[in-house]
Enzyme design. Structure first.
Site: not given
Ligand code: IVH
Length: 676
Positions: A123, A125, A127, A236, A324, A418, A421, A436, A441
């Protein structure tokens, strides 16, 4: 008497039914629009349903229920969030950065499974911020932040404002009568930029990235402000069910989807680690195309029985790992720090860099946000800096390498005049932004003109920065209204302006007179009045004259308009200069009235569109927006019901499908004609 009462009861019964019908209908369309991105009705039709429901609920408040789509924003601002214990701890993920570490993970998993071969789900990840949502008998009853993993904060009221979170789910299995699901709340890049632009207008400190903006929005004590932030969520995981009903993680994701939750469409099933590694390679580049930040991938063992056997450490599950991607970084020298003047006079320091290649482009500048940020990071002119390009378009200075200092570096100081101006610079107490104070300006005027002409404002195509610069520097334009006095001779006299371009520009200027009240309110650049406020205002007032007459209380009585916005609007119209600009705009024939959308627009009412290929003049979002505004709808697949397929450059299989089904295909020119 008796019979009339009976009749009344029957009447009430039918109203209740109507309310339920409307609610279910709206919830269905919310799911289509916010979860599946496959809207079936136009915004106009949707608004009509919502309005009808609101009116009925106003008249019959006894039928209001918390799962009604009208009740997303409810409750008083909280003083503070209460903390609650998680039913199941919210663990975090172990991180890896290399293929080798992934191979080690796979080896560990196989060992833990006594040599059995695991399948994996990969999946994105996301942010953002991890949250847990609890549903009891199908109703969303509580939403909690991750917190320290054991206890989190109850932010139910704020989460209710996120339209892709269903307030109600259809429970089709008793095992699901009490469930907890987990996901990540995030902001798209577009949403993030919108929030920051609004904050800039208000002189508020900008959020550094979409994640911080999402976190800030979720932790607001007033849910009505959270409601105005375009937050979204991907679910997720199902973390708790009454009875175990699925065998694999993949099945639980499918269940989430079936129940109406938004799941990430880019989830991949992998038979083995080889396939996982393949996708790790693909997503390194592909993630740049996403409109939200994903900082890596999460690799999860698919079988829930395998997951159970592997178990967890106190911190991480042993059945999952995060891969990552390192944000791309480069090392370069800060040659100079300049100061840019914004539309409202805000001064933003910008680092001018020795050009360097980063993530496929040459970088010459990086934003430094504000003076405090420079002090905090101890950034000096001449420093060697590490710059980073994450999800954001503009790179940032991560930190400077102090070991490389030679002793001739110079500290930055915000100028007290400024740079454009020469007017005094003022930093209000408690604010991070210096401004400013010069009302004339030229830098501010340039920015104001740029904003006025923007596509989302008066939409004056061809009025770009090079022309604006000349118009201001040559004193031809002194305020936004002067645009309407430009003539062919003046414009043709500008540098790099052929007669044909001058004519095009004049046509665009003339067309913009019809932009209407809502766009004009936004275009004026009234502080705090962004696009959303302009929209609200145009629903309440039908013309500029009406708005000018409105008092502070009138404005404040409108939901979503707070005292600061009201004050700013009133003050704007009290200023002599602004009144004179409005008079000039009126005299030039600029339409100051609300557009009668029903009559004018809805040109495409009920028409279904599918877009394929690349358009030259619009982004896909802009084309979608336009179709929706005109009452049409955009769907993702071509069916017999599709009215038009708009085919841009390199159309995909949808083009062939349209041909097969005999659906009308229009090219970009045809599309422009269609939308008038
Ligand atoms: S699974 C026990 N799936 O990443 C596993 N986490 O450090 C639980 N996150 O706290 C997490 N995308 O907030 C999972 N596809 C994804 C995710 C995801 C983002 C975040 C989540 C978690 C942190 C893990």
């Amino acid at each position: 008497m008796k019979s009339s009462k009976k009749f009344k009861n029957r009447d009430i019964e039918s109203i209740k039914k109507k309310i339920e019908y409307l609610r279910n209908n709206i919830l269905y369309h919310d799911r289509k629009y916010y979860v599946e991105d496959n809207s079936e009705i136009s915004d106009y039709e949707y608004d009509r349903l919502l309005r009808e429901l609101k009116e009925l609920e106003n008249t019959y408040p006894q039928f209001i229920s918390p799962d009604s789509p009208t009740q997303r924003v409810g409750g008083e601002p909280a003083g503070k969030f209460r903390t609650v214990e998680h039913m199941v701890p919210m663990l975090s993920l172990d991180n890896t950065y290399s293929h080798d570490e992934l191979i080690e993970f796979d080896t560990r998993v196989k060992k833990g499974l006594d040599g059995e071969e695991p399948e994996y789900i990969v999946e994105l990840k996301i942010d953002g911020l991890g949250v847990a949502l609890i549903y009891e008998n199908g109703l969303f009853i509580r939403g909690v932040t991750r917190g320290d993993g054991t206890r989190g904060e109850d932010i139910t009221q704020n989460l209710r404002t996120i339209r892709s979170i269903p307030l109600k789910i259809e429970v089709d299995n008793p095992a699901l009568s009490y469930i907890e699901v987990r996901g990540e709340v995030f902001l798209t890049h577009q949403g993030f930029e919108r929030i920051n632009a609004e904050r800039e207008d208000r002189g508020e400190p900008l959020f550094a990235n979409p994640r911080n903006a999402a976190a800030g929005s979720l932790r607001l004590l007033d849910p009505s402000i959270t409601a105005s932030r375009p937050l979204d969520i991907f679910l997720y995981n199902i973390s708790y069910v009454r009875d175990s009903v699925f065998k694999t993680h993949f099945e639980s994701l499918q269940t989430l989807k079936r129940l109406g939750f938004k799941t990430n469409p880019d989830t991949i099933f992998c038979r083995d680690l080889q396939e996982v590694l393949h996708y790790v390679g693909i997503w390194r580049e592909k993630k740049k195309e996403l409109d939200y930040d994903a900082d890596g991938l999460v690799i999860k063992v698919n079988s829930l029985e395998h997951q159970k056997r592997l178990g967890s450490t106190t911190k991480h599950p042993r059945w999952a790992i995060a891969y990552k991607y390192q944000a791309e970084q480069a090392l370069t020298r800060i040659e100079e720090i300049i100061v840019q003047v914004g539309r409202t006079g805000s001064l933003t320091p910008v680092a001018m860099l020795e050009p360097v290649r980063l993530a496929g482009s040459t970088i010459k500048r990086a934003t430094l946000h504000n003076e405090d940020e420079i002090i905090r990071k101890d950034i000096q002119i001449g420093d060697i800096a590490i710059i980073e390009k994450g999800g954001e378009v503009i790179p940032k200075v991560l930190r400077v390498v102090k070991e490389k200092r030679k002793g001739n570096e110079v500290r930055f100081k915000m100028p007290d005049r400024c740079p454009v101006c020469g007017a005094a610079v003022f930093r209000p107490e408690g604010e991070v932004v210096s401004r400013c104070t010069g009302s004339a300006c030229p830098a501010q005027l340039k920015e104001r003109l740029h904003h006025f002409a923007a596509r989302t404002a008066m939409d004056i195509d061809h009025l770009g920065p090079a022309i604006i610069d000349q118009l201001v520097e040559k004193d031809i334009v002194k305020d936004v209204a002067d645009i309407y006095s430009l003539d062919l001779a003046t414009l043709s006299g500008l540098e790099r302006m052929a007669e044909k371009s001058a004519r095009n520009l004049l046509n665009a200027i003339a067309r913009s007179k019809e932009a209407g009240f809502q766009r004009l309110v936004y275009a004026l650049g009234i502080r705090y009045a962004g696009e959303r406020i302009a929209q609200i205002i145009s629903q309440e007032y039908s013309s500029m004259d009406d708005l000018i007459k409105a008092g502070r209380e009138d404005l404040e009585s409108i939901q979503e308009i707070g005292p600061r916005v009201a004050e700013s609007i009133v003050v704007f119209f009290l200023q002599e200069e602004n009144c004179s600009v409005l008079k000039k705009l009126k005299a030039a024939g600029v339409d100051m009235h609300r557009k009668r959308e029903e009559k004018k627009g809805y040109l495409l009412e009920e028409k279904q569109f599918v877009l394929t290929g690349t358009l030259e003049k619009f982004t896909r979002d802009q084309a979608k927006e336009m179709i929706k505004r005109l009452g049409g709808r955009v769907t993702s697949s071509v069916t017999k019901k599709t009215d038009y397929v708009v085919a841009g450059r390199d159309p995909g299989s949808k083009y062939d499908r349209a041909k097969e089904l005999g659906v009308t295909i229009v090219d970009e020119k045809g599309f422009i004609k269609l939308i008038g």
